[in-house]
Design a protein around this motif. Structure first.
Motif, PDB file in Angstrom:
ATOM      1  N   ARG A  56      26.077 -22.182 -77.826  1.00 45.20           N
ATOM      2  CA  ARG A  56      26.351 -23.541 -77.366  1.00 45.20           C
ATOM      3  C   ARG A  56      25.047 -24.340 -77.395  1.00 45.20           C
ATOM      4  N   PRO A  57      24.869 -25.168 -78.432  1.00 45.40           N
ATOM      5  CA  PRO A  57      23.604 -25.881 -78.578  1.00 45.40           C
ATOM      6  C   PRO A  57      23.432 -26.967 -77.518  1.00 45.40           C
ATOM      7  N   PHE A  58      22.155 -27.241 -77.203  1.00 43.70           N
ATOM      8  CA  PHE A  58      21.867 -28.326 -76.262  1.00 43.70           C
ATOM      9  C   PHE A  58      20.490 -28.898 -76.544  1.00 43.70           C
ATOM     10  N   LEU A  59      20.295 -30.127 -76.116  1.00 42.07           N
ATOM     11  CA  LEU A  59      19.013 -30.799 -76.208  1.00 42.07           C
ATOM     12  C   LEU A  59      18.358 -30.699 -74.841  1.00 42.07           C
ATOM     13  N   VAL A  60      17.087 -30.280 -74.807  1.00 46.18           N
ATOM     14  CA  VAL A  60      16.387 -30.094 -73.536  1.00 46.18           C
ATOM     15  C   VAL A  60      15.024 -30.773 -73.614  1.00 46.18           C
ATOM     16  N   THR A  61      14.597 -31.342 -72.500  1.00 44.61           N
ATOM     17  CA  THR A  61      13.267 -31.932 -72.456  1.00 44.61           C
ATOM     18  C   THR A  61      12.228 -30.832 -72.635  1.00 44.61           C
ATOM     19  N   HIS A 104      19.408 -22.929 -68.350  1.00 42.59           N
ATOM     20  CA  HIS A 104      20.332 -23.954 -68.831  1.00 42.59           C
ATOM     21  C   HIS A 104      21.402 -23.298 -69.707  1.00 42.59           C
ATOM     22  N   ALA A 105      20.960 -22.452 -70.640  1.00 41.94           N
ATOM     23  CA  ALA A 105      21.904 -21.783 -71.546  1.00 41.94           C
ATOM     24  C   ALA A 105      22.891 -20.918 -70.777  1.00 41.94           C
ATOM     25  N   ALA A 106      22.418 -20.244 -69.728  1.00 43.68           N
ATOM     26  CA  ALA A 106      23.315 -19.404 -68.924  1.00 43.68           C
ATOM     27  C   ALA A 106      24.395 -20.248 -68.267  1.00 43.68           C
ATOM     28  N   LEU A 107      24.042 -21.423 -67.784  1.00 40.46           N
ATOM     29  CA  LEU A 107      25.053 -22.300 -67.177  1.00 40.46           C
ATOM     30  C   LEU A 107      26.043 -22.791 -68.233  1.00 40.46           C
ATOM     31  N   TYR A 108      25.539 -23.188 -69.398  1.00 35.50           N
ATOM     32  CA  TYR A 108      26.445 -23.636 -70.464  1.00 35.50           C
ATOM     33  C   TYR A 108      27.389 -22.510 -70.899  1.00 35.50           C
ATOM     34  N   ALA A 109      26.909 -21.284 -70.861  1.00 28.84           N
ATOM     35  CA  ALA A 109      27.750 -20.149 -71.261  1.00 28.84           C
ATOM     36  C   ALA A 109      28.861 -19.883 -70.255  1.00 28.84           C
ATOM     37  N   LEU A 110      28.691 -20.315 -69.012  1.00 28.96           N
ATOM     38  CA  LEU A 110      29.696 -20.054 -67.980  1.00 28.96           C
ATOM     39  C   LEU A 110      30.959 -20.881 -68.159  1.00 28.96           C
ATOM     40  N   SER A 111      30.819 -22.091 -68.684  1.00 26.89           N
ATOM     41  CA  SER A 111      31.987 -22.961 -68.802  1.00 26.89           C
ATOM     42  C   SER A 111      31.760 -24.013 -69.878  1.00 26.89           C
ATOM     43  N   PRO A 112      32.727 -24.206 -70.778  1.00 24.79           N
ATOM     44  CA  PRO A 112      32.580 -25.265 -71.783  1.00 24.79           C
ATOM     45  C   PRO A 112      32.609 -26.661 -71.173  1.00 24.79           C
ATOM     46  N   GLU A 113      33.064 -26.761 -69.918  1.00 25.70           N
ATOM     47  CA  GLU A 113      33.086 -28.071 -69.253  1.00 25.70           C
ATOM     48  C   GLU A 113      31.699 -28.504 -68.773  1.00 25.70           C
ATOM     49  N   ILE A 114      30.773 -27.557 -68.646  1.00 24.31           N
ATOM     50  CA  ILE A 114      29.413 -27.928 -68.251  1.00 24.31           C
ATOM     51  C   ILE A 114      28.714 -28.467 -69.486  1.00 24.31           C
ATOM     52  N   ARG A 115      28.336 -29.739 -69.418  1.00 19.33           N
ATOM     53  CA  ARG A 115      27.704 -30.379 -70.566  1.00 19.33           C
ATOM     54  C   ARG A 115      26.390 -31.069 -70.217  1.00 19.33           C
ATOM     55  N   ALA A 116      25.933 -30.898 -68.975  1.00 12.80           N
ATOM     56  CA  ALA A 116      24.627 -31.422 -68.571  1.00 12.80           C
ATOM     57  C   ALA A 116      24.071 -30.539 -67.467  1.00 12.80           C
ATOM     58  N   VAL A 117      22.783 -30.219 -67.563  1.00 13.80           N
ATOM     59  CA  VAL A 117      22.093 -29.434 -66.542  1.00 13.80           C
ATOM     60  C   VAL A 117      20.780 -30.139 -66.231  1.00 13.80           C
ATOM     61  N   PHE A 118      20.553 -30.413 -64.952  1.00  8.68           N
ATOM     62  CA  PHE A 118      19.293 -31.016 -64.499  1.00  8.68           C
ATOM     63  C   PHE A 118      18.611 -30.026 -63.565  1.00  8.68           C
ATOM     64  N   HIS A 119      17.392 -29.627 -63.917  1.00  9.75           N
ATOM     65  CA  HIS A 119      16.582 -28.755 -63.072  1.00  9.75           C
ATOM     66  C   HIS A 119      15.538 -29.647 -62.405  1.00  9.75           C
ATOM     67  N   VAL A 120      15.604 -29.716 -61.088  1.00 10.62           N
ATOM     68  CA  VAL A 120      14.713 -30.597 -60.338  1.00 10.62           C
ATOM     69  C   VAL A 120      13.948 -29.806 -59.294  1.00 10.62           C
ATOM     70  N   HIS A 121      12.994 -30.463 -58.679  1.00  4.92           N
ATOM     71  CA  HIS A 121      12.233 -29.869 -57.576  1.00  4.92           C
ATOM     72  C   HIS A 121      12.360 -30.777 -56.369  1.00  4.92           C
ATOM     73  N   SER A 122      13.039 -30.275 -55.346  1.00  9.15           N
ATOM     74  CA  SER A 122      13.288 -31.043 -54.134  1.00  9.15           C
ATOM     75  C   SER A 122      13.091 -30.149 -52.921  1.00  9.15           C
ATOM     76  N   PRO A 123      12.005 -30.364 -52.162  1.00 18.08           N
ATOM     77  CA  PRO A 123      11.842 -29.576 -50.933  1.00 18.08           C
ATOM     78  C   PRO A 123      13.038 -29.718 -49.997  1.00 18.08           C
ATOM     79  N   ASP A 124      13.638 -30.915 -49.947  1.00 17.89           N
ATOM     80  CA  ASP A 124      14.791 -31.144 -49.073  1.00 17.89           C
ATOM     81  C   ASP A 124      15.976 -30.282 -49.481  1.00 17.89           C
ATOM     82  N   LEU A 125      16.370 -30.320 -50.740  1.00 17.85           N
ATOM     83  CA  LEU A 125      17.508 -29.508 -51.183  1.00 17.85           C
ATOM     84  C   LEU A 125      17.199 -28.019 -51.057  1.00 17.85           C
TER      85      LEU A 125
END
Length: 195
Positions: A56-61, A104-125
């Motif tokens: 499942r190809p994807f574009l990543v920063t 990111h690839a592991a999440l895309y492999a879990l479901s074809p409905e997942i089409r965006a993944v954002f990895h962020v850094h948030s001390p609060d979350l």
């Protein structure tokens, strides 16, 4: 090798969300955080959307692009195949894929409905114990983290429903995933606003 211009609209969408997340200090580069290294990355699935999970190809920063005020297509990589168990990833483009691309690839492999993944850094979350969480013993950017995200997905139904996973072994790391970049971004903004 340059990426095809046809990917420019996808890169522009990621760049727009990256600006929002930079303003919220969820991605970027800050000399006061993480030893001054860039943090966070965004990706979006590419067609064919019915591809088998490993392809499942994807574009990543790109890796360590957090210091750039503006992101261009050349600052992204196209991940074409990923096999986290073998610690193997194949990509195209001049940019090095983010170190978290296997996750990111592991999440895309879990479901074809997942089409965006954002990895962020948030001390609060990251401090919120009510959010689904990977093991604190599993480091980021590893095949283990990719497997751990799959375990959380299977074992904690909140992860699939909520679209948020905290990375227990990655200081301040969190993942938002959804059907579109806008939905992934909205998940993060809503989660931050709900406190």
């Amino acid at each position: 090798m340059d990426l095809p211009v046809s990917l420019a609209p996808v890169a522009a969408t990621l760049a727009a969300w990256r600006r929002v997340l930079m303003a919220l200090r969820l991605v970027g580069c800050d000399p006061e955080r993480y030893g001054g290294y860039g943090f966070g990355n965004l990706s979006a699935r590419l067609p064919p959307f019915d591809a088998p999970p490993a392809g499942r190809p994807f574009l990543v920063t790109g890796s360590q692009t957090g210091h750039l005020p503006h992101l261009a297509l050349a600052d992204c990589a196209r991940v074409e195949r990923c096999d986290p168990a073998a610690n193997h990833l194949r990509s195209r483009g001049r940019a090095t894929p983010s170190s978290e691309s296997m996750t990111h690839a592991a999440l895309y492999a879990l479901s074809p409905e997942i089409r965006a993944v954002f990895h962020v850094h948030s001390p609060d979350l990251w401090r919120r114990r009510e959010l689904p969480r990977t093991s604190q013993t599993v480091p980021y950017g590893t095949p283990g983290m990719a497997a751990e995200v799959g375990r959380v997905w299977r074992d904690d139904l909140r992860a699939a429903r909520r679209g948020l996973i905290v990375m227990g072994g990655h200081e301040d790391g969190a993942l938002a995933f959804a059907e579109t970049p806008a939905a992934a971004g909205d998940l993060l903004v809503s989660a931050l606003a709900s406190r």
